[in-house]
Write a protein that holds these residues in place. Structure first.
Motif, mmCIF file in Angstrom:
data_model
loop_
_atom_site.group_PDB
_atom_site.id
_atom_site.type_symbol
_atom_site.label_atom_id
_atom_site.label_comp_id
_atom_site.label_asym_id
_atom_site.label_seq_id
_atom_site.Cartn_x
_atom_site.Cartn_y
_atom_site.Cartn_z
ATOM 1 N N GLN A 135 0.832 -1.204 0.000
ATOM 2 C CA GLN A 135 0.000 0.000 0.000
ATOM 3 C C GLN A 135 0.871 1.260 0.000
ATOM 4 O OE1 GLN A 135 -3.498 -0.466 -0.349
ATOM 5 N NE2 GLN A 135 -2.452 -2.407 -0.782
ATOM 6 N N ILE A 136 0.362 2.323 -0.587
ATOM 7 C CA ILE A 136 1.115 3.579 -0.637
ATOM 8 C C ILE A 136 1.221 4.170 0.764
ATOM 9 C CG2 ILE A 136 1.173 5.937 -1.552
ATOM 10 C CD1 ILE A 136 -0.350 4.877 -3.992
ATOM 11 N N ASP A 137 2.446 4.510 1.159
ATOM 12 C CA ASP A 137 2.700 5.107 2.472
ATOM 13 C C ASP A 137 2.559 6.625 2.356
ATOM 14 O OD1 ASP A 137 3.534 5.906 4.948
ATOM 15 O OD2 ASP A 137 5.495 4.942 4.860
ATOM 16 N N ILE A 138 1.337 7.109 2.544
ATOM 17 C CA ILE A 138 1.065 8.537 2.359
ATOM 18 C C ILE A 138 1.888 9.386 3.325
ATOM 19 C CG2 ILE A 138 -0.714 10.326 2.549
ATOM 20 C CD1 ILE A 138 -0.926 8.607 0.045
ATOM 21 N N VAL A 139 2.073 8.923 4.531
ATOM 22 C CA VAL A 139 2.807 9.699 5.537
ATOM 23 C C VAL A 139 4.242 9.953 5.088
ATOM 24 C CG1 VAL A 139 3.628 9.694 7.930
ATOM 25 C CG2 VAL A 139 1.334 8.848 7.402
ATOM 26 N N SER A 140 4.822 9.020 4.354
ATOM 27 C CA SER A 140 6.218 9.151 3.918
ATOM 28 C C SER A 140 6.352 9.629 2.474
ATOM 29 C CB SER A 140 6.940 7.804 4.062
ATOM 30 O OG SER A 140 6.914 7.353 5.397
ATOM 31 N N THR A 141 5.237 9.913 1.819
ATOM 32 C CA THR A 141 5.261 10.331 0.419
ATOM 33 C C THR A 141 5.831 11.735 0.280
ATOM 34 O OG1 THR A 141 3.434 8.904 -0.266
ATOM 35 C CG2 THR A 141 3.792 10.886 -1.568
ATOM 36 N N SER A 152 -14.958 -4.214 13.491
ATOM 37 C CA SER A 152 -14.662 -2.795 13.706
ATOM 38 C C SER A 152 -13.164 -2.576 13.541
ATOM 39 C CB SER A 152 -15.120 -2.375 15.109
ATOM 40 O OG SER A 152 -14.905 -1.005 15.320
ATOM 41 N N ILE A 153 -12.806 -1.636 12.669
ATOM 42 C CA ILE A 153 -11.422 -1.479 12.216
ATOM 43 C C ILE A 153 -10.691 -0.373 12.973
ATOM 44 C CG2 ILE A 153 -9.967 -1.074 10.189
ATOM 45 C CD1 ILE A 153 -12.511 -1.652 8.469
ATOM 46 N N ASP A 154 -9.441 -0.640 13.367
ATOM 47 C CA ASP A 154 -8.496 0.416 13.729
ATOM 48 C C ASP A 154 -7.812 0.871 12.443
ATOM 49 O OD1 ASP A 154 -8.668 0.955 16.428
ATOM 50 O OD2 ASP A 154 -6.891 -0.173 17.009
ATOM 51 N N HIS A 155 -8.177 2.038 11.928
ATOM 52 C CA HIS A 155 -7.579 2.520 10.681
ATOM 53 C C HIS A 155 -6.228 3.168 10.960
ATOM 54 C CE1 HIS A 155 -11.147 1.885 8.146
ATOM 55 N NE2 HIS A 155 -11.863 2.278 9.196
ATOM 56 N N ALA A 156 -5.167 2.584 10.454
ATOM 57 C CA ALA A 156 -3.819 3.116 10.656
ATOM 58 C C ALA A 156 -3.727 4.561 10.174
ATOM 59 C CB ALA A 156 -2.803 2.249 9.911
ATOM 60 N N ASP A 157 -2.935 5.371 10.882
ATOM 61 C CA ASP A 157 -2.759 6.816 10.637
ATOM 62 C C ASP A 157 -3.985 7.626 11.024
ATOM 63 O OD1 ASP A 157 -0.290 6.144 9.492
ATOM 64 O OD2 ASP A 157 -1.111 6.111 7.464
ATOM 65 N N SER A 158 -4.980 6.979 11.657
ATOM 66 C CA SER A 158 -6.242 7.663 11.907
ATOM 67 C C SER A 158 -6.806 7.357 13.293
ATOM 68 C CB SER A 158 -7.261 7.236 10.827
ATOM 69 O OG SER A 158 -8.402 8.057 10.830
ATOM 70 N N THR A 159 -6.022 6.688 14.148
ATOM 71 C CA THR A 159 -6.498 6.390 15.493
ATOM 72 C C THR A 159 -6.015 7.463 16.464
ATOM 73 O OG1 THR A 159 -4.611 5.063 16.246
ATOM 74 C CG2 THR A 159 -6.313 3.925 14.960
ATOM 75 N N TYR A 160 -6.555 7.436 17.677
ATOM 76 C CA TYR A 160 -6.133 8.397 18.689
ATOM 77 C C TYR A 160 -4.634 8.303 18.961
ATOM 78 C CZ TYR A 160 -11.130 8.860 19.790
ATOM 79 O OH TYR A 160 -12.484 9.089 19.719
ATOM 80 N N SER A 161 -4.071 7.109 18.847
ATOM 81 C CA SER A 161 -2.665 6.921 19.215
ATOM 82 C C SER A 161 -1.693 7.045 18.048
ATOM 83 C CB SER A 161 -2.477 5.554 19.893
ATOM 84 O OG SER A 161 -2.980 4.516 19.087
ATOM 85 N N SER A 178 -3.787 10.454 4.274
ATOM 86 C CA SER A 178 -3.814 8.999 4.397
ATOM 87 C C SER A 178 -5.234 8.503 4.611
ATOM 88 C CB SER A 178 -2.913 8.540 5.553
ATOM 89 O OG SER A 178 -3.021 7.148 5.755
ATOM 90 N N THR A 179 -5.987 9.206 5.455
ATOM 91 C CA THR A 179 -7.374 8.820 5.698
ATOM 92 C C THR A 179 -8.215 8.969 4.433
ATOM 93 O OG1 THR A 179 -7.292 9.327 8.055
ATOM 94 C CG2 THR A 179 -9.452 9.404 7.018
ATOM 95 N N LEU A 180 -8.015 10.048 3.699
ATOM 96 C CA LEU A 180 -8.778 10.255 2.466
ATOM 97 C C LEU A 180 -8.568 9.118 1.478
ATOM 98 C CD1 LEU A 180 -8.201 14.071 1.824
ATOM 99 C CD2 LEU A 180 -10.304 12.982 2.605
#
Length: 280
Positions: free
Chosen positions: A46-52, A143-152, A159-161
């Motif tokens: 998957q594309i790593d938006i945070v590191s793009t 129920s999903i923990d969406h990476a780059d989009s959780t409280y932690s 990335s969420t988009l």
């Protein structure tokens, strides 16, 4: 039980299974005893938006933690606990509910699949009360923990988009391919998606609304035009219903009035949209 008694009973606890005495009739739990499991799925490449960067879009293996509630085998003792993270991304808080951890699933029939997708930020426990409740009425609920989009691990909004509808589709695929007793009772060919805030965005994109060309060019959005992949409309015959939940101000900022979502008339399944007048 009066509201005063209800408040006193829950003041020093964090139960997710208490139904207010003034709640609608269908708010009550169903008759089925329920279990819960935590599953880990990894979506490779998957594309790593945070590191793009402007000239590089690296890929990575995107790990997703999923909490799954389901009808449990007869004789399962009800009750269990969870450990959730608060909005500060650090503080742990215990929750209690009716689901028995790692209980044996029911057998002999299959149950429709429901996907729950939290907001930005959020986590897989944000609607845990709903997950338990639906399972008690005969659904398998993931129920999903969406990476780059959780409280932690909240990170770049782009990335969420990009990833929200992709995560939803990937988890449905994984639940459909699941082996063992839990897979045996999961009917992913009949799936509903419940999304809160940006989870609702994902549900609408996944349902076929698509995004606008303008949304692919926002400086605060997904970089390098990578959101253009969502110009093409998703079509998944497994999805038979969706329930986006939006606060009014977030919907106005992220919806059609600002040109992010395409036309929702292209969504080909029944929708129940719940909106509020105050922020998330």
């Amino acid at each position: 039980m009066s509201l005063a008694t209800f408040a006193a009973t829950t003041a020093n606890a964090n139960p997710i299974d208490v139904v207010r005495p003034d709640a609608p009739e269908l708010a009550a739990y169903g008759a089925r005893v329920i279990g819960v499991q935590t599953l880990e799925f990894v979506n490779p490449g998957q594309i790593d938006i945070v590191s793009t960067t402007e000239d590089n879009a690296p890929t990575y293996d995107r790990a997703l933690t999923v909490e799954v509630w389901y009808p449990a085998a007869a004789g399962t003792e009800a009750g269990g606990s969870y450990t959730a993270i608060l909005r500060d991304g650090k503080t742990e808080v215990p929750l209690t509910g009716q689901a028995a951890r790692d209980a044996a699933p029911a057998s002999g029939e299959t149950y429709p699949l429901i996907i729950i997708s939290h907001g930005y930020p959020g986590n897989r426990y944000l609607m845990s009360h709903l997950g338990e409740n639906l399972a008690s009425k005969g659904y398998v609920v993931a129920s999903i923990d969406h990476a780059d989009s959780t409280y932690s691990d909240q990170a770049a909004f782009g990335s969420t988009l990009l990833n929200r509808p992709l995560d939803q589709r990937f988890v449905i695929d994984q639940m459909e391919a699941l082996d063992g007793p839990l897979g045996a009772i999961t009917d992913a060919s009949t799936t509903g998606v419940i999304g809160y805030s940006m989870g609702g965005y994902g549900a609408l994109i996944y349902g076929g609304a698509g995004v606008t060309q303008a949304s692919t060019e926002y400086v605060w959005g997904t970089p390098n035009g990578l959101l253009e992949r969502h110009l093409a409309r998703f079509r998944d015959p497994r999805i038979i219903g969706g329930r986006p939940r939006q606060s009014h101000d977030r919907h106005r900022a992220m919806g059609q009035k600002r040109g992010l979502l395409g036309c929702t008339r292209h969504v080909r399944f029944p929708q129940a949209v719940v909106a509020g007048c105050r922020g998330c």
